[in-house]
Design a protein around this motif. Structure first.
Motif, PDB file in Angstrom:
ATOM      1  N   VAL A 266       0.809  -1.213  -0.033  1.00 15.63           N
ATOM      2  CA  VAL A 266      -0.357  -0.024  -0.583  1.00 15.63           C
ATOM      3  C   VAL A 266       1.062   1.789  -0.711  1.00 15.63           C
ATOM      4  N   TYR A 267       1.005   2.219  -0.726  1.00 15.47           N
ATOM      5  CA  TYR A 267       1.102   3.491  -0.996  1.00 15.47           C
ATOM      6  C   TYR A 267       0.097   4.341  -0.512  1.00 15.47           C
ATOM      7  N   ILE A 268       0.766   5.081   0.699  1.00 15.56           N
ATOM      8  CA  ILE A 268       0.124   5.979   1.580  1.00 15.56           C
ATOM      9  C   ILE A 268       0.366   8.073   0.253  1.00 15.56           C
ATOM     10  N   CYS A 269      -0.051   8.554   0.081  1.00 16.11           N
ATOM     11  CA  CYS A 269       0.069  10.163  -0.153  1.00 16.11           C
ATOM     12  C   CYS A 269      -0.132  10.784   0.786  1.00 16.11           C
ATOM     13  N   VAL A 270       0.640  11.602   1.591  1.00 19.11           N
ATOM     14  CA  VAL A 270      -0.281  12.804   2.401  1.00 19.11           C
ATOM     15  C   VAL A 270       0.576  13.538   2.225  1.00 19.11           C
ATOM     16  N   GLY A 271       1.822  14.141   1.594  1.00 17.23           N
ATOM     17  CA  GLY A 271       2.066  14.978   1.013  1.00 17.23           C
ATOM     18  C   GLY A 271       1.227  14.861  -0.760  1.00 17.23           C
ATOM     19  N   ILE A 272       0.726  16.399  -0.972  1.00 15.08           N
ATOM     20  CA  ILE A 272       0.097  16.343  -3.042  1.00 15.08           C
ATOM     21  C   ILE A 272       0.908  17.397  -3.082  1.00 15.08           C
ATOM     22  N   PRO A 273       1.479  16.867  -4.341  1.00 19.85           N
ATOM     23  CA  PRO A 273       2.449  18.402  -5.231  1.00 19.85           C
ATOM     24  C   PRO A 273       1.245  18.567  -5.876  1.00 19.85           C
ATOM     25  N   ALA A 274       1.328  20.276  -5.896  1.00 20.34           N
ATOM     26  CA  ALA A 274       0.623  21.032  -7.278  1.00 20.34           C
ATOM     27  C   ALA A 274       0.465  20.456  -8.902  1.00 20.34           C
ATOM     28  N   ALA A 275       1.458  19.932  -8.938  1.00 18.88           N
ATOM     29  CA  ALA A 275       1.818  19.549 -10.107  1.00 18.88           C
ATOM     30  C   ALA A 275       0.992  17.647 -10.218  1.00 18.88           C
ATOM     31  N   PRO A 276      -0.222  17.791 -11.480  1.00 16.35           N
ATOM     32  CA  PRO A 276      -0.504  16.247 -11.397  1.00 16.35           C
ATOM     33  C   PRO A 276       0.187  15.676 -11.175  1.00 16.35           C
ATOM     34  N   MET A 277      -0.174  14.206 -10.841  1.00 17.26           N
ATOM     35  CA  MET A 277       0.626  12.749 -10.296  1.00 17.26           C
ATOM     36  C   MET A 277       1.187  11.928 -12.005  1.00 17.26           C
ATOM     37  N   GLU A 278       2.210  11.639 -12.362  1.00 18.15           N
ATOM     38  CA  GLU A 278       2.752  10.949 -12.926  1.00 18.15           C
ATOM     39  C   GLU A 278       2.502   9.402 -12.994  1.00 18.15           C
ATOM     40  N   ILE A 279       1.797   8.690 -13.221  1.00 17.58           N
ATOM     41  CA  ILE A 279       1.860   7.246 -12.189  1.00 17.58           C
ATOM     42  C   ILE A 279       1.950   6.230 -14.175  1.00 17.58           C
ATOM     43  N   ASN A 280       2.494   4.582 -13.974  1.00 19.35           N
ATOM     44  CA  ASN A 280       2.642   4.511 -15.200  1.00 19.35           C
ATOM     45  C   ASN A 280       1.993   3.395 -14.726  1.00 19.35           C
ATOM     46  N   GLY A 281       0.560   2.401 -15.224  1.00 12.47           N
ATOM     47  CA  GLY A 281      -0.128   1.873 -14.891  1.00 12.47           C
ATOM     48  C   GLY A 281       0.252   0.622 -14.608  1.00 12.47           C
ATOM     49  N   ARG A 282       1.499  -0.149 -15.001  1.00  8.59           N
ATOM     50  CA  ARG A 282       1.740  -1.145 -14.966  1.00  8.59           C
ATOM     51  C   ARG A 282       2.917  -1.100 -13.321  1.00  8.59           C
ATOM     52  N   SER A 283       2.492   0.078 -12.539  1.00  8.02           N
ATOM     53  CA  SER A 283       3.541  -0.086 -11.195  1.00  8.02           C
ATOM     54  C   SER A 283       2.716   0.308 -10.134  1.00  8.02           C
ATOM     55  N   ILE A 284       1.284   0.018 -10.780  1.00  7.05           N
ATOM     56  CA  ILE A 284       0.339  -0.758  -9.738  1.00  7.05           C
ATOM     57  C   ILE A 284       0.413  -2.487  -9.796  1.00  7.05           C
ATOM     58  N   MET A 285      -0.147  -2.803 -11.091  1.00  8.27           N
ATOM     59  CA  MET A 285      -0.708  -3.441 -12.107  1.00  8.27           C
ATOM     60  C   MET A 285       0.201  -4.658 -10.852  1.00  8.27           C
ATOM     61  N   GLY A 286       1.516  -4.663 -11.918  1.00  7.10           N
ATOM     62  CA  GLY A 286       2.182  -5.488 -11.773  1.00  7.10           C
ATOM     63  C   GLY A 286       2.044  -6.052  -9.859  1.00  7.10           C
ATOM     64  N   GLY A 287       1.418  -6.971  -8.916  1.00  6.05           N
ATOM     65  CA  GLY A 287       1.959  -6.663  -8.131  1.00  6.05           C
ATOM     66  C   GLY A 287       0.262  -6.694  -7.311  1.00  6.05           C
ATOM     67  N   ASN A 288      -0.360  -6.437  -7.933  1.00  9.13           N
ATOM     68  CA  ASN A 288      -1.964  -5.635  -7.297  1.00  9.13           C
ATOM     69  C   ASN A 288      -1.362  -4.897  -6.261  1.00  9.13           C
ATOM     70  N   LYS A 289      -0.730  -3.234  -6.442  1.00  7.98           N
ATOM     71  CA  LYS A 289      -0.007  -2.407  -5.140  1.00  7.98           C
ATOM     72  C   LYS A 289      -1.560  -1.780  -5.757  1.00  7.98           C
ATOM     73  N   ILE A 290      -1.684  -0.960  -3.985  1.00  6.84           N
ATOM     74  CA  ILE A 290      -3.000   0.033  -3.862  1.00  6.84           C
ATOM     75  C   ILE A 290      -2.011   1.537  -3.538  1.00  6.84           C
ATOM     76  N   LEU A 291      -2.949   2.539  -4.542  1.00  9.49           N
ATOM     77  CA  LEU A 291      -2.480   3.223  -4.543  1.00  9.49           C
ATOM     78  C   LEU A 291      -4.014   4.568  -3.620  1.00  9.49           C
ATOM     79  N   THR A 292      -3.615   5.007  -2.728  1.00  8.83           N
ATOM     80  CA  THR A 292      -4.323   5.479  -1.794  1.00  8.83           C
ATOM     81  C   THR A 292      -3.888   7.007  -1.249  1.00  8.83           C
TER      82      THR A 292
END
Length: 351
Positions: A266-292
């Motif tokens: 589980v990856y938990i963001c509590v600090g959010i940059p002003a710019a949009p997040m750039e996430i490669n879908g494979r970074s989450i899909m590989g390993g059924n990871k959770i981004l929250t």
């Protein structure tokens, strides 16, 4: 009306300076708090400079507030004059919607969360709220926290924002002994995440690109340190963590850190940059990871956090300043030149 004095900014380009103003009268379910200490949060700076838009001037910042109750409304039963009390990011909400009834007042479904400053008080007189860089504050008693007397009140204030912001997701995900937790970023939020996760029993690793922070992380309780500029260390910690709590508010490579999570991590963001997040879908899909992500907690959860910190003697690392130093302190926050939170001694307002 209640006479007040504090420091305010008259526009987005002006320094904070002395200002006298009035607060709403004490209602039957309100308390009046004489403010002793007020923390400085980076979000204060964002709002003073209107970096998020919508700032109402003049603005009196401050949502990390500790003081003594000097008066209570006729219907108040859980506080009395002289009690040590705290106010965090909110001072009222509708109290009737599903979110409010489930201790999620910060997400009031009726859009009636009243923030401690720079907010229209839709639950009372529709005046603009003014925060903790001042000598007093009026708040609904249901939004006031009992501050344990065992805690050093000079250091408590940042718990009302930095403390609950990191405690809330760690508690929600049931962090405990046996979990491997990575904390990304050693600042106001990061140092609290380390302390709280260690107290919950987790193995904690500080993740940073700055090796000079290794010693500080160890003093805070982190058992391990990952220097992200060292490829060998990145390889060593690949697929290592159950949880990563990301406290960084500057642009960074999320995909790099997602690779450090185990399967179902589980990856938990509590600090959010002003710019949009750039996430490669494979970074989450590989390993059924959770981004929250996680915001502050509700009032009961904030009280639970204060009690937890009292039980484990957890306090932020702070630098105490006089109110007339606040503009210099803002610049030092922007320069990352503080370990790790400023607290204003509000007695200095009368010097």
């Amino acid at each position: 009306m209640i006479k007040s004095k504090g420091y305010a900014a008259k526009d987005g380009n002006s320094p904070l300076e002395y200002w006298e103003f009035e607060r709403r009268e004490l209602g039957s379910n309100d308390v009046l708090i004489d403010i002793l200490y007020s923390g400085i949060c980076h979000s204060d700076i964002h709002q003073v400079h209107d970096e998020w838009g919508g700032t109402q001037y003049p603005i009196v910042p401050g949502h990390e507030i500790v003081g003594r109750i000097s008066a209570v409304g006729s219907a108040v039963t859980k506080f009395k004059k002289g009690d040590l009390a705290g106010v965090g990011c909110m001072v009222a909400s509708c109290g009737e919607c599903d979110n409010c009834k489930s201790d999620q007042q910060q997400f009031c479904s009726e859009k009636k969360t009243v923030w401690t400053y720079n907010s229209t008080d839709v639950m009372h007189d529709h005046s603009c709220t003014y925060g903790g860089y001042s000598d007093n504050i009026v708040a609904d008693a249901d939004f006031v926290l009992h501050v344990p007397e065992s805690l050093d009140i000079k250091k408590v204030a940042p718990l009302l924002c930095a403390g609950i912001t990191t405690y809330s997701p760690l508690k929600r995900w049931n962090i405990s002994k046996g979990h491997k937790v990575g904390v990304l970023g050693l600042g106001g939020l990061g140092h609290m995440a380390v302390k709280i996760a260690v107290a919950m029993g987790a193995e904690v690793t500080m993740i940073s690109h700055s090796p000079r922070k290794k010693a500080d992380a160890a003093l805070l309780g982190a058992q391990k340190f990952l220097n992200t500029h060292e490829s060998s260390e990145l390889k060593e910690f690949s697929a290592y963590f159950d949880f990563i709590i990301d406290t960084v508010s500057a642009p960074h490579d999320y995909n790099l850190y997602l690779a450090l999570l185990k399967t179902k991590g589980v990856y938990i963001c509590v600090g959010i940059p002003a710019a949009p997040m750039e996430i490669n879908g494979r970074s989450i899909m590989g390993g059924n990871k959770i981004l929250t992500a996680s915001s502050i907690g509700g009032i009961q959860e904030t009280q639970d956090m204060l009690d937890f910190c009292a039980e484990h003697n957890i306090l932020p690392e702070t630098e105490l300043i006089d109110i007339d130093y606040v503009n210099e302190a803002y610049q030092r926050v922007l320069d990352s030149d503080v370990k790790y939170r400023f607290v204003i001694d509000m007695a200095s307002l009368n010097k």
